[in-house]
Design an enzyme around this catalytic site. Structure first.
Site, short mmCIF file in Angstrom:
data_model
loop_
_atom_site.label_atom_id
_atom_site.label_comp_id
_atom_site.label_asym_id
_atom_site.label_seq_id
_atom_site.Cartn_x
_atom_site.Cartn_y
_atom_site.Cartn_z
N TYR A 100 -19.14 -13.81 46.98
CA TYR A 100 -20.03 -12.74 46.50
C TYR A 100 -21.47 -13.08 46.83
CZ TYR A 100 -16.53 -10.25 43.78
OH TYR A 100 -15.44 -9.50 43.40
N TYR A 139 -9.76 -14.09 46.63
CA TYR A 139 -10.47 -15.36 46.33
C TYR A 139 -9.83 -16.02 45.12
CZ TYR A 139 -13.12 -12.48 42.95
OH TYR A 139 -13.49 -11.62 41.95
N ARG A 149 -7.54 -13.71 42.90
CA ARG A 149 -7.76 -12.27 42.80
C ARG A 149 -7.36 -11.61 44.11
NH1 ARG A 149 -10.91 -9.37 39.89
NH2 ARG A 149 -9.01 -8.15 39.96
N HIS A 152 -10.37 -6.59 46.20
CA HIS A 152 -10.70 -5.48 45.29
C HIS A 152 -12.16 -5.12 45.45
CE1 HIS A 152 -11.67 -9.19 43.15
NE2 HIS A 152 -12.64 -8.49 42.56
N HIS A 154 -15.44 -3.46 43.21
CA HIS A 154 -15.94 -3.11 41.88
C HIS A 154 -16.72 -1.80 41.94
CE1 HIS A 154 -15.19 -7.12 40.00
NE2 HIS A 154 -15.29 -7.52 41.26
FE LIG Z 1 -14.39 -9.37 41.86
#
Ligand SMILES: [Fe+2]
Length: 229
Positions: A100, A139, A149, A152, A154
């Site tokens: 991120y 990740y 995860r 995806h 957000h």
């Molecule tokens: Fe996330």
């Protein structure tokens, strides 16, 4: 009336292996009271305070982000299926290595200087927002026992009234990690989970060389998108 939180269609309060759940959902039953201007009004001049960005996180040419190019078509609708034009939609996801663009991401996955990480868009007349970006990677969740995860995206939605506020996540169809994700599977109703998964659409609906994913964000009502952090 405040809608009761249905544990089948919204995340359960406490999920084993997902320690933050308990802190993210109310521990007490919701208090039911009539709607008044507190709910039926909305944020004023939102676009001025939260200015929209470019609808492109992928860049072009030498500045193109690494990864599979995708085009997201997300439609914001209310409980009757009517579009919510003017909704302000914030979208963020990790890069194609699972990193991120955020100081709290301490993983050693490499950043991508050409990936912009987040966008803020205004829904058009049909409630539609469109974003050209790259497909995020899966990740590993830090400090867990091997929880990964699935890829995806957000979403955070601000509608015309406070009741339209929604924070959720979109998943990709067919990813095997979807079946094991603690956040997605905290929603027990398979139909509600299915509403969190985008649909692969014909590529003719997007720009050149991008896979197109369509997704519907129902901001409230019985078919509302499950709320996810
Ligand atoms: Fe996330």
């Amino acid at each position: 009336m405040v809608e009761p939180r249905d544990p089948r269609t919204q995340s359960e309060g406490v999920v084993a292996g997902y320690a933050h759940t308990a802190r993210r959902w109310p521990s007490q039953p919701l208090v039911v009271r009539p709607h008044d201007t507190g709910e039926l009004s909305g944020p004023a001049k939102l676009e001025r305070r939260l200015p929209p960005s470019k609808a492109d996180l992928a860049g072009r040419g030498a500045n193109r982000a690494l990864g599979q190019l995708i085009h997201l078509r997300a439609r914001v609708v209310d409980e009757d299926g009517a579009p919510v034009p003017g909704a302000l939609v914030e979208i963020w996801h990790c890069n194609s290595a699972g990193k991120y663009l955020h100081p709290n991401d301490a993983s050693d996955s490499p950043p991508d200087p050409n990936f912009h990480g987040n966008a803020r868009l205004i829904a058009g007349d049909g409630g539609l927002v469109e974003l050209r970006t790259i497909k995020p990677a899966a990740y590993a969740v830090p400090d867990t026992d091997g929880w990964w995860r699935p890829p995806h995206v957000h979403f955070s939605v601000w509608g015309r009234v406070w009741l339209s506020r929604l924070v959720t996540q979109m998943f990709f169809p067919g990813d095997p990690l979807n079946d094991h994700d603690a956040i997605l599977n905290a929603v027990r109703d398979p139909e509600a989970r299915a509403r969190c998964i985008a649909r692969l659409a014909p590529t003719t609906r997007g720009p050149a060389n991008a896979l197109v994913y369509e997704y519907q964000l129902v901001v409230r009502g019985r078919k509302a998108a499950p709320r996810m952090p």
